[in-house]
Motif scaffolding. Structure first.
Motif, PDB file in Angstrom:
ATOM      1  N   ASN A   1      39.443  28.687  39.363  1.00  0.00           N
ATOM      2  CA  ASN A   1      39.283  29.336  38.181  1.00  0.00           C
ATOM      3  C   ASN A   1      38.172  30.132  38.322  1.00  0.00           C
ATOM      4  O   ASN A   1      38.370  31.566  37.595  1.00  0.00           O
ATOM      5  CB  ASN A   1      38.827  28.277  37.330  1.00  0.00           C
ATOM      6  CG  ASN A   1      40.077  27.254  36.578  1.00  0.00           C
ATOM      7  OD1 ASN A   1      40.949  28.102  36.157  1.00  0.00           O
ATOM      8  ND2 ASN A   1      40.309  26.091  36.577  1.00  0.00           N
ATOM      9  N   HIS A   2      37.157  30.065  39.225  1.00  0.00           N
ATOM     10  CA  HIS A   2      36.279  31.006  39.455  1.00  0.00           C
ATOM     11  C   HIS A   2      36.709  32.254  39.943  1.00  0.00           C
ATOM     12  O   HIS A   2      36.016  33.405  39.545  1.00  0.00           O
ATOM     13  CB  HIS A   2      34.730  30.450  40.138  1.00  0.00           C
ATOM     14  CG  HIS A   2      34.363  29.261  39.383  1.00  0.00           C
ATOM     15  ND1 HIS A   2      33.230  29.379  38.657  1.00  0.00           N
ATOM     16  CD2 HIS A   2      34.472  27.999  39.544  1.00  0.00           C
ATOM     17  CE1 HIS A   2      33.131  27.945  38.219  1.00  0.00           C
ATOM     18  NE2 HIS A   2      33.621  27.313  38.716  1.00  0.00           N
ATOM     19  N   GLU A   3      37.548  32.126  40.863  1.00  0.00           N
ATOM     20  CA  GLU A   3      38.150  33.213  41.530  1.00  0.00           C
ATOM     21  C   GLU A   3      38.849  34.268  40.343  1.00  0.00           C
ATOM     22  O   GLU A   3      38.861  35.257  40.337  1.00  0.00           O
ATOM     23  CB  GLU A   3      38.952  32.958  42.532  1.00  0.00           C
ATOM     24  CG  GLU A   3      38.053  32.483  43.641  1.00  0.00           C
ATOM     25  CD  GLU A   3      38.989  31.874  45.101  1.00  0.00           C
ATOM     26  OE1 GLU A   3      40.407  32.065  44.714  1.00  0.00           O
ATOM     27  OE2 GLU A   3      38.568  31.287  45.769  1.00  0.00           O
ATOM     28  N   ALA A   4      39.839  33.285  39.714  1.00  0.00           N
ATOM     29  CA  ALA A   4      40.406  34.043  38.469  1.00  0.00           C
ATOM     30  C   ALA A   4      39.730  34.936  37.420  1.00  0.00           C
ATOM     31  O   ALA A   4      40.090  36.001  37.055  1.00  0.00           O
ATOM     32  CB  ALA A   4      41.169  33.079  38.015  1.00  0.00           C
ATOM     33  N   VAL A   5      38.577  33.905  37.182  1.00  0.00           N
ATOM     34  CA  VAL A   5      37.579  34.587  36.254  1.00  0.00           C
ATOM     35  C   VAL A   5      37.209  36.187  36.932  1.00  0.00           C
ATOM     36  O   VAL A   5      36.955  36.946  36.006  1.00  0.00           O
ATOM     37  CB  VAL A   5      36.432  33.795  35.802  1.00  0.00           C
ATOM     38  CG1 VAL A   5      35.381  34.602  34.873  1.00  0.00           C
ATOM     39  CG2 VAL A   5      37.066  32.719  35.077  1.00  0.00           C
ATOM     40  N   ALA A   6      36.587  35.921  37.996  1.00  0.00           N
ATOM     41  CA  ALA A   6      36.083  37.225  38.660  1.00  0.00           C
ATOM     42  C   ALA A   6      36.980  38.137  38.779  1.00  0.00           C
ATOM     43  O   ALA A   6      37.033  39.419  38.542  1.00  0.00           O
ATOM     44  CB  ALA A   6      35.398  36.612  39.886  1.00  0.00           C
ATOM     45  N   PHE A   7      38.161  38.024  39.318  1.00  0.00           N
ATOM     46  CA  PHE A   7      39.332  38.882  39.285  1.00  0.00           C
ATOM     47  C   PHE A   7      39.782  39.561  38.171  1.00  0.00           C
ATOM     48  O   PHE A   7      39.937  40.881  37.842  1.00  0.00           O
ATOM     49  CB  PHE A   7      40.662  38.487  39.790  1.00  0.00           C
ATOM     50  CG  PHE A   7      41.701  39.146  40.327  1.00  0.00           C
ATOM     51  CD1 PHE A   7      41.797  39.783  41.448  1.00  0.00           C
ATOM     52  CD2 PHE A   7      42.554  39.561  39.332  1.00  0.00           C
ATOM     53  CE1 PHE A   7      42.962  40.962  41.676  1.00  0.00           C
ATOM     54  CE2 PHE A   7      43.658  40.395  39.591  1.00  0.00           C
ATOM     55  CZ  PHE A   7      43.812  41.034  40.590  1.00  0.00           C
ATOM     56  N   ALA A   8      39.919  38.840  36.917  1.00  0.00           N
ATOM     57  CA  ALA A   8      40.501  39.292  35.750  1.00  0.00           C
ATOM     58  C   ALA A   8      39.434  40.428  35.001  1.00  0.00           C
ATOM     59  O   ALA A   8      39.701  41.439  34.476  1.00  0.00           O
ATOM     60  CB  ALA A   8      40.730  38.241  34.622  1.00  0.00           C
ATOM     61  N   GLY A   9      38.130  39.969  35.239  1.00  0.00           N
ATOM     62  CA  GLY A   9      37.099  40.842  34.728  1.00  0.00           C
ATOM     63  C   GLY A   9      36.910  42.270  35.653  1.00  0.00           C
ATOM     64  O   GLY A   9      36.843  43.262  34.767  1.00  0.00           O
ATOM     65  N   ALA A  10      37.087  41.888  36.864  1.00  0.00           N
ATOM     66  CA  ALA A  10      37.164  43.288  37.709  1.00  0.00           C
ATOM     67  C   ALA A  10      38.216  44.153  37.218  1.00  0.00           C
ATOM     68  O   ALA A  10      37.911  45.467  37.574  1.00  0.00           O
ATOM     69  CB  ALA A  10      37.086  43.009  39.142  1.00  0.00           C
ATOM     70  N   TYR A  11      39.515  43.568  36.955  1.00  0.00           N
ATOM     71  CA  TYR A  11      40.573  44.489  36.909  1.00  0.00           C
ATOM     72  C   TYR A  11      40.810  44.654  35.437  1.00  0.00           C
ATOM     73  O   TYR A  11      41.929  45.311  34.971  1.00  0.00           O
ATOM     74  CB  TYR A  11      41.935  43.762  37.451  1.00  0.00           C
ATOM     75  CG  TYR A  11      41.930  43.997  38.891  1.00  0.00           C
ATOM     76  CD1 TYR A  11      42.905  44.821  39.414  1.00  0.00           C
ATOM     77  CD2 TYR A  11      41.249  43.528  39.835  1.00  0.00           C
ATOM     78  CE1 TYR A  11      42.827  45.094  40.591  1.00  0.00           C
ATOM     79  CE2 TYR A  11      41.397  43.593  41.119  1.00  0.00           C
ATOM     80  CZ  TYR A  11      42.302  44.765  41.657  1.00  0.00           C
ATOM     81  OH  TYR A  11      42.340  44.800  43.015  1.00  0.00           O
ATOM     82  N   GLY A  12      39.820  44.471  34.368  1.00  0.00           N
ATOM     83  CA  GLY A  12      39.929  44.768  33.006  1.00  0.00           C
ATOM     84  C   GLY A  12      41.109  44.077  32.493  1.00  0.00           C
ATOM     85  O   GLY A  12      41.751  45.082  31.747  1.00  0.00           O
TER      86      GLY A  12
END
Length: 237
Positions: free
Chosen positions: A158-169
């Motif tokens: 989940n933490h990886e998903a949160v970081a990825f989604a934010g970085a990719y807008g």
């Protein structure tokens, strides 16, 4: 964010009918607390926000809803029945050998169910992939919603998903976190702060207040994914 009008959102039953629909499900391993913690959040989504219906459950431009918190799915089944996705007559068979209503939802057995879930920690990464896939296809209309429990943040995916989604807008991605204080690990500053640190738009509301949920669900968040932390009574209260 595009939402349905109140007239368009009228279903076959109302919120006041959900408890009676849930009462029809009498199988073992019901995980009642896990189910009831999601009831209000699910209802407001399906009644007033999600652009999907039994007639459009396979439409390419539908909104996608992914139930990551797939254990204790009685509330989900009750809402699907109230909105006409499934026949209420199947509810008493919940958990039975030949029933389509398993202790975890199965996308191959139920119309309108996007993912088979119950293995906690997978729904948010799948939602990120869904939003990314829709973007790659040029489908900018459909919104992707995932509902997760606070305890799922014990899983690193989940933490990886949160970081990825934010970085990719991924601004068509929306997450509802049901916070019933069941996570093993707490988060400094609260759950929303974890998302905010990765560039997400955030809101924290009373998870039983339908108007507060609706306002949070429909808040504008251009260029950023959005999370709504819905606080409900503690699991063991």
């Amino acid at each position: 964010m595009t939402t349905k009008t109140r007239t368009e959102a009228v279903g076959r039953a109302g919120f006041e009918d959900l408890q009676a629909l849930m009462a029809l499900m009498t199988g073992d391993e019901k995980h009642d607390v896990a189910a009831t913690s999601t009831l209000d959040a699910l209802w407001v989504l399906y009644d007033r926000v999600l652009r999907v219906s039994p007639d459009t459950a396979e439409a390419q431009d539908r909104d996608r809803f992914l139930l990551s918190k797939g254990h204790g799915p009685m509330a989900y089944y009750a809402v699907l029945a109230a909105k006409g996705f499934i026949d209420p007559a199947v509810l008493p068979g919940f958990g039975g050998y030949d029933s389509p209503l398993g202790y975890h939802p199965d996308r191959t057995l139920l119309p309108g169910v996007e993912i088979s879930s119950g293995s906690l920690g997978h729904g948010l990464p799948l939602a990120v992939g869904t939003a990314l896939g829709l973007r790659a296809q040029g489908l900018t209309g459909p919104a992707v919603w995932a509902l997760i429990g606070d305890a799922e943040f014990d899983e690193g995916s989940n933490h990886e998903a949160v970081a990825f989604a934010g970085a990719y807008g991924l601004d068509r991605l929306n997450v509802v976190v049901i916070d019933n204080s069941s996570a093993t690990h707490g988060w400094q500053g609260g759950i929303a702060q974890r998302f905010a640190a990765e560039g997400w738009s955030t809101a924290t509301v009373d998870g039983r207040d339908h108007e507060a949920l609706f306002r949070a669900y429909t808040a504008e968040h251009p260029g950023r994914p959005h999370v709504v932390v819905a606080r409900v009574e503690p699991k063991y209260s």
